[in-house]
Write an enzyme that holds these catalytic residues in place. Structure first.
Site, PDB file in Angstrom:
ATOM      1  N   GLY A 172     -65.318  69.876 -72.006  1.00  0.00           N
ATOM      2  CA  GLY A 172     -64.295  69.718 -73.318  1.00  0.00           C
ATOM      3  C   GLY A 172     -63.737  68.190 -73.076  1.00  0.00           C
ATOM      4  O   GLY A 172     -63.093  67.498 -74.075  1.00  0.00           O
TER       5      GLY A 172
ATOM      6  N   GLY B 123     -62.890  64.296 -70.704  1.00  0.00           N
ATOM      7  CA  GLY B 123     -63.198  63.677 -69.590  1.00  0.00           C
ATOM      8  C   GLY B 123     -64.611  63.270 -68.842  1.00  0.00           C
ATOM      9  O   GLY B 123     -65.328  63.118 -69.816  1.00  0.00           O
TER      10      GLY B 123
ATOM     11  N   ARG C  86     -60.682  76.302 -71.167  1.00  0.00           N
ATOM     12  CA  ARG C  86     -59.915  77.187 -71.523  1.00  0.00           C
ATOM     13  C   ARG C  86     -59.293  76.997 -72.791  1.00  0.00           C
ATOM     14  O   ARG C  86     -59.002  77.952 -73.580  1.00  0.00           O
ATOM     15  CB  ARG C  86     -58.593  77.252 -70.332  1.00  0.00           C
ATOM     16  CG  ARG C  86     -58.815  77.659 -68.954  1.00  0.00           C
ATOM     17  CD  ARG C  86     -57.886  77.531 -67.977  1.00  0.00           C
ATOM     18  NE  ARG C  86     -57.618  75.942 -67.836  1.00  0.00           N
ATOM     19  CZ  ARG C  86     -56.640  75.534 -67.170  1.00  0.00           C
ATOM     20  NH1 ARG C  86     -55.943  76.119 -66.490  1.00  0.00           N
ATOM     21  NH2 ARG C  86     -56.615  74.137 -67.129  1.00  0.00           N
TER      22      ARG C  86
ATOM     23  N   ARG D 261     -61.976  80.792 -63.121  1.00  0.00           N
ATOM     24  CA  ARG D 261     -61.333  81.603 -62.104  1.00  0.00           C
ATOM     25  C   ARG D 261     -61.500  83.077 -62.214  1.00  0.00           C
ATOM     26  O   ARG D 261     -61.523  83.957 -61.538  1.00  0.00           O
ATOM     27  CB  ARG D 261     -59.661  81.316 -62.112  1.00  0.00           C
ATOM     28  CG  ARG D 261     -59.428  79.907 -61.839  1.00  0.00           C
ATOM     29  CD  ARG D 261     -57.903  79.664 -62.187  1.00  0.00           C
ATOM     30  NE  ARG D 261     -57.656  79.920 -63.483  1.00  0.00           N
ATOM     31  CZ  ARG D 261     -56.238  79.672 -63.896  1.00  0.00           C
ATOM     32  NH1 ARG D 261     -55.517  79.671 -62.918  1.00  0.00           N
ATOM     33  NH2 ARG D 261     -55.942  79.725 -65.404  1.00  0.00           N
TER      34      ARG D 261
ATOM     35  N   TYR E  28     -62.835  62.234 -50.868  1.00  0.00           N
ATOM     36  CA  TYR E  28     -61.873  62.749 -49.783  1.00  0.00           C
ATOM     37  C   TYR E  28     -62.532  64.173 -49.240  1.00  0.00           C
ATOM     38  O   TYR E  28     -61.893  64.544 -48.202  1.00  0.00           O
ATOM     39  CB  TYR E  28     -60.509  62.723 -50.047  1.00  0.00           C
ATOM     40  CG  TYR E  28     -60.118  63.472 -51.254  1.00  0.00           C
ATOM     41  CD1 TYR E  28     -60.070  64.921 -51.443  1.00  0.00           C
ATOM     42  CD2 TYR E  28     -59.768  62.774 -52.374  1.00  0.00           C
ATOM     43  CE1 TYR E  28     -59.853  65.472 -52.751  1.00  0.00           C
ATOM     44  CE2 TYR E  28     -59.187  63.442 -53.722  1.00  0.00           C
ATOM     45  CZ  TYR E  28     -59.471  64.627 -53.685  1.00  0.00           C
ATOM     46  OH  TYR E  28     -59.177  65.220 -55.000  1.00  0.00           O
TER      47      TYR E  28
ATOM     48  N   PRO F 145     -67.084  61.391 -57.009  1.00  0.00           N
ATOM     49  CA  PRO F 145     -66.863  59.891 -57.595  1.00  0.00           C
ATOM     50  C   PRO F 145     -65.348  59.409 -57.298  1.00  0.00           C
ATOM     51  O   PRO F 145     -64.664  60.127 -56.588  1.00  0.00           O
ATOM     52  CB  PRO F 145     -66.479  60.536 -59.232  1.00  0.00           C
ATOM     53  CG  PRO F 145     -66.676  61.887 -59.210  1.00  0.00           C
ATOM     54  CD  PRO F 145     -66.846  62.580 -57.755  1.00  0.00           C
ATOM     55  N   GLY F 146     -65.225  57.904 -57.143  1.00  0.00           N
ATOM     56  CA  GLY F 146     -64.191  57.241 -57.053  1.00  0.00           C
ATOM     57  C   GLY F 146     -63.086  57.534 -58.146  1.00  0.00           C
ATOM     58  O   GLY F 146     -63.478  58.224 -59.204  1.00  0.00           O
ATOM     59  N   PRO F 147     -62.291  56.796 -58.420  1.00  0.00           N
ATOM     60  CA  PRO F 147     -61.557  56.688 -59.706  1.00  0.00           C
ATOM     61  C   PRO F 147     -62.238  56.311 -60.999  1.00  0.00           C
ATOM     62  O   PRO F 147     -62.744  55.343 -60.803  1.00  0.00           O
ATOM     63  CB  PRO F 147     -60.344  55.835 -59.033  1.00  0.00           C
ATOM     64  CG  PRO F 147     -60.840  55.297 -58.123  1.00  0.00           C
ATOM     65  CD  PRO F 147     -61.700  55.632 -57.385  1.00  0.00           C
TER      66      PRO F 147
ATOM     67  N   ARG G 176     -52.455  63.066 -63.526  1.00  0.00           N
ATOM     68  CA  ARG G 176     -51.828  63.923 -62.591  1.00  0.00           C
ATOM     69  C   ARG G 176     -52.008  63.130 -61.123  1.00  0.00           C
ATOM     70  O   ARG G 176     -51.022  63.288 -60.349  1.00  0.00           O
ATOM     71  CB  ARG G 176     -52.571  65.006 -62.401  1.00  0.00           C
ATOM     72  CG  ARG G 176     -52.240  65.917 -63.709  1.00  0.00           C
ATOM     73  CD  ARG G 176     -52.952  67.405 -63.734  1.00  0.00           C
ATOM     74  NE  ARG G 176     -54.311  67.150 -63.519  1.00  0.00           N
ATOM     75  CZ  ARG G 176     -55.261  67.572 -64.598  1.00  0.00           C
ATOM     76  NH1 ARG G 176     -54.609  67.901 -65.878  1.00  0.00           N
ATOM     77  NH2 ARG G 176     -56.567  67.290 -64.682  1.00  0.00           N
TER      78      ARG G 176
END
Ligand code: NAP
Length: 283
Positions: free
Chosen positions: A18, A20, A41, A67, A146, A187-189, A198
């Site tokens: 939904g 990004g 959600r 979850r 990372y 992915p990087g930023p 966040r």
């Protein structure tokens, strides 16, 4: 290679579709002929995205918390009633920066529940159905750069994404001979409201991230969506068990012992540091 029928007739579920990166992938997959299901959600967010993207193709919104295994099974059942999926994209995630010693059990559970258990729940629900029906399938998971090395201050995410990559590589081998391909993108930023609010919540943190990237820019949702489209297309049929990093070289910048010299040393420093020429022998 991005012909308009690249993903024609492919049925794809994107978790966290939904917003990004998930929304960006949904748009690209629709443009390339796929039929797309998105889950998350927040029903209002999903419905809004489905309405916005519906001119590009057939898109269905299904509220589901990944979850919750029962909710995932119910969602996958409802999709399968219309026909099997061809592709699952594990994209849903939660993350935030914190000093690890200050994390509450709820903080750990929340991130591990969405990223690791959510990916497991969806992968197993689709995988079991594909295996039982002797049908091919593709799983693409969105990891983070990372994952293989860990990262301070996002430890629940690092732990979870490492698990997602282990799952990807393990099942690529275990299920490969039955036609299931497993890959991931790290992915990087890439600016999205969800991630940047966040994990890069201040301008100085964004500037730091830009300065340490060899390309001096962030990635784009379109670049991520193009790579994802390639990896779920038949054109990449021999790629299995890979985690493709897409970060402008940021990971390598961090790893190379001398890589940051270019940002610190000025022209006069380089001139002064040039090796002195040995005096030529007198004839
Ligand atoms: P985002 O917009 O916040 O996307 C996260 C999505 O996951 C939201 O749509 C959210 O919707 C959904 N979600 C969260 N918890 C869920 C749950 N329990 N069940 C179902 N859906 C849930 O952030 P993004 O930047 O697009 O991130 C997408 C992926 O890229 C994530 O896996 C992230 O780790 C990865 N990534 C992003 C970056 C970046 O710079 N953007 C970098 C590295 C990795 P609801 O809240 O409505 O559930």
């Amino acid at each position: 290679m991005f012909t308009p029928d690249l993903l024609k007739n492919k049925r794809i579920l994107i978790t966290g579709g939904g917003t990004g990166l998930g929304k960006g992938m949904a748009r690209r997959f629709l443009e390339l002929g796929a039929q797309v299901h998105i889950c998350g959600r927040r029903e209002d967010v999903l419905e809004q995205t489905a309405a916005e993207l519906s001119p590009h193709g057939r898109i269905h919104a299904i509220p589901c918390d990944v979850r919750n295994l029962d909710a995932v099974e119910a969602m996958i059942d409802s999709i399968w009633r219309e026909g099997p999926l061809d592709v699952l994209v594990n994209n849903a995630a939660g993350n935030f920066i914190a000093r690890t010693e200050e994390l509450s059990p709820g903080g750990w559970n929340s991130v591990i529940g969405i990223v690791l258990m959510g990916t497991l729940n969806c992968t197993m629900a689709c995988g079991r159905r594909w295996l039982a029906a002797k049908q091919p399938g593709i799983v693409l998971s969105i990891s983070a750069t990372y994952a293989p090395v860990g990262s301070a201050y996002v430890v629940p995410s690092a732990v979870s994404k490492a698990g997602v990559e282990a799952l990807t590589r393990s099942l690529a081998v275990e299920w490969g001979d039955r036609g299931i391909r497993m890959n991931a993108i790290a992915p990087g930023p890439i600016p999205t409201q969800g991630a940047f609010s966040r994990v890069l919540p201040r301008p100085e943190l964004e500037t730091l991230a830009l300065e340490r990237n060899p390309l001096r820019r962030f990635g784009t949702v379109e670049e991520l969506a193009n790579l994802a489209a390639f990896l779920v297309s038949d054109g990449s049929g021999y790629i299995n068990g890979e985690v493709i990093r897409m970060d402008g070289g940021e990971f390598l910048q961090g790893a190379g012992e001398f890589s940051s010299l270019g940002r610190i040393l000025k022209e006069e420093d380089w001139q002064a540091l040039k090796p002195k020429k040995a005096a030529s022998p007198k004839s």
